[in-house]
Design a protein around this motif. Structure first.
Motif, PDB file in Angstrom:
ATOM      1  N   ASP A   1      -2.356  35.288  27.051  1.00  0.00           N
ATOM      2  CA  ASP A   1      -1.503  34.157  26.409  1.00  0.00           C
ATOM      3  C   ASP A   1      -2.509  32.956  26.634  1.00  0.00           C
ATOM      4  O   ASP A   1      -2.709  32.414  27.808  1.00  0.00           O
ATOM      5  CB  ASP A   1      -0.321  34.169  27.583  1.00  0.00           C
ATOM      6  CG  ASP A   1       0.746  32.966  27.136  1.00  0.00           C
ATOM      7  OD1 ASP A   1       0.305  32.225  26.173  1.00  0.00           O
ATOM      8  OD2 ASP A   1       1.641  33.074  27.606  1.00  0.00           O
TER       9      ASP A   1
ATOM     10  N   ILE B   1      -4.965  27.828  28.844  1.00  0.00           N
ATOM     11  CA  ILE B   1      -5.331  26.237  28.676  1.00  0.00           C
ATOM     12  C   ILE B   1      -4.660  25.461  29.687  1.00  0.00           C
ATOM     13  O   ILE B   1      -5.151  24.595  30.242  1.00  0.00           O
ATOM     14  CB  ILE B   1      -4.564  25.872  27.138  1.00  0.00           C
ATOM     15  CG1 ILE B   1      -5.306  26.349  26.085  1.00  0.00           C
ATOM     16  CG2 ILE B   1      -4.607  24.218  27.314  1.00  0.00           C
ATOM     17  CD1 ILE B   1      -6.682  26.037  25.976  1.00  0.00           C
ATOM     18  N   ILE B   2      -3.502  26.008  30.347  1.00  0.00           N
ATOM     19  CA  ILE B   2      -2.983  25.330  31.367  1.00  0.00           C
ATOM     20  C   ILE B   2      -3.550  25.775  32.580  1.00  0.00           C
ATOM     21  O   ILE B   2      -3.961  24.609  33.605  1.00  0.00           O
ATOM     22  CB  ILE B   2      -1.511  26.094  31.709  1.00  0.00           C
ATOM     23  CG1 ILE B   2      -0.504  25.230  30.379  1.00  0.00           C
ATOM     24  CG2 ILE B   2      -0.908  25.442  32.993  1.00  0.00           C
ATOM     25  CD1 ILE B   2       0.856  26.048  30.489  1.00  0.00           C
TER      26      ILE B   2
ATOM     27  N   ARG C   1      -1.753  29.851  25.945  1.00  0.00           N
ATOM     28  CA  ARG C   1      -1.286  28.641  26.347  1.00  0.00           C
ATOM     29  C   ARG C   1      -1.501  28.720  27.687  1.00  0.00           C
ATOM     30  O   ARG C   1      -1.464  27.519  28.379  1.00  0.00           O
ATOM     31  CB  ARG C   1       0.266  28.939  26.187  1.00  0.00           C
ATOM     32  CG  ARG C   1       0.734  28.760  24.570  1.00  0.00           C
ATOM     33  CD  ARG C   1       2.031  29.044  24.241  1.00  0.00           C
ATOM     34  NE  ARG C   1       2.127  30.521  24.725  1.00  0.00           N
ATOM     35  CZ  ARG C   1       3.185  31.131  24.343  1.00  0.00           C
ATOM     36  NH1 ARG C   1       4.363  30.498  23.785  1.00  0.00           N
ATOM     37  NH2 ARG C   1       3.356  32.234  24.782  1.00  0.00           N
ATOM     38  N   GLN C   2      -1.255  30.052  28.686  1.00  0.00           N
ATOM     39  CA  GLN C   2      -1.579  29.878  30.002  1.00  0.00           C
ATOM     40  C   GLN C   2      -2.864  29.802  30.347  1.00  0.00           C
ATOM     41  O   GLN C   2      -3.170  29.109  31.373  1.00  0.00           O
ATOM     42  CB  GLN C   2      -1.144  31.429  30.614  1.00  0.00           C
ATOM     43  CG  GLN C   2       0.493  31.439  30.587  1.00  0.00           C
ATOM     44  CD  GLN C   2       1.130  30.891  31.835  1.00  0.00           C
ATOM     45  OE1 GLN C   2       0.688  30.852  32.873  1.00  0.00           O
ATOM     46  NE2 GLN C   2       2.159  29.863  31.586  1.00  0.00           N
TER      47      GLN C   2
END
Length: 174
Positions: free
Chosen positions: A139, A144-145, A141-142
């Motif tokens: 994922d 990048i976080i 998005r995770q």
């Protein structure tokens, strides 16, 4: 012929007591990052640790180098996301775009241009995030976080330590 344990470029040896204290500090910092990630439900913490590795190994935790390491990490993650998305959806033009961007990034690193965006950190993230086991279902998005969280956590820790611990004296050249 004699050999020395500290060759050119080798890190200086610390007295064992100091090495133990530094190791304990590293364990506390890493545990803090893992606890923060767990609290925020960020699962791919390896991405934050990759950023730490790129920043510490390549730039000795220089605060001036952190933006380049972070931007390079995000650039590499972005290109990897494009490739994963293109492969997962069968979108050939997206795959070709991602591969083209990666070739341009390699060229820019080799040419020494656009170093803020295309640097060793970029190459590290492209290499790791395109491993088949990661591409199979990460994922992004995770990711990048986790990269951003690592930049903030390790950046703040390094900044605080730089305010508390005096910088080492440069080695005398004989």
């Amino acid at each position: 012929m004699s050999t020395t344990s500290a060759g050119a470029g080798a890190p200086p040896q610390l007295p064992l007591g100091q090495a133990a204290i530094v190791t304990l500090g590293v364990i506390v910092v890493i545990a803090g990052f893992v606890a923060l990630g767990a609290w925020l439900h960020v699962t791919p913490l390896y991405a934050g640790f990759l950023l730490l590795w790129a920043w510490s190994a390549l730039h000795q935790l220089s605060m001036k180098a952190l933006p380049g390491a972070l931007i390079g990490a995000l650039t590499g993650a972005g290109m990897s996301f494009l490739l994963q998305t293109g492969a997962a959806t069968g979108n050939t033009p997206l795959i070709l775009l991602a591969l083209g961007l990666m070739i341009v990034a390699v060229f820019l690193v080799v040419a020494g241009r656009a170093a803020l965006v295309c640097n060793q950190s970029t190459m590290l993230f492209i290499t790791v995030l395109n491993a088949p086991v990661i591409q199979a279902g990460e994922d992004f998005r995770q990711v990048i976080i986790a990269i951003a969280l690592g930049a903030v956590w390790f950046g703040v820790v390094a900044w605080v330590i730089s305010r508390i611990v005096p910088a080492p004296e440069p080695a005398a050249v004989s």
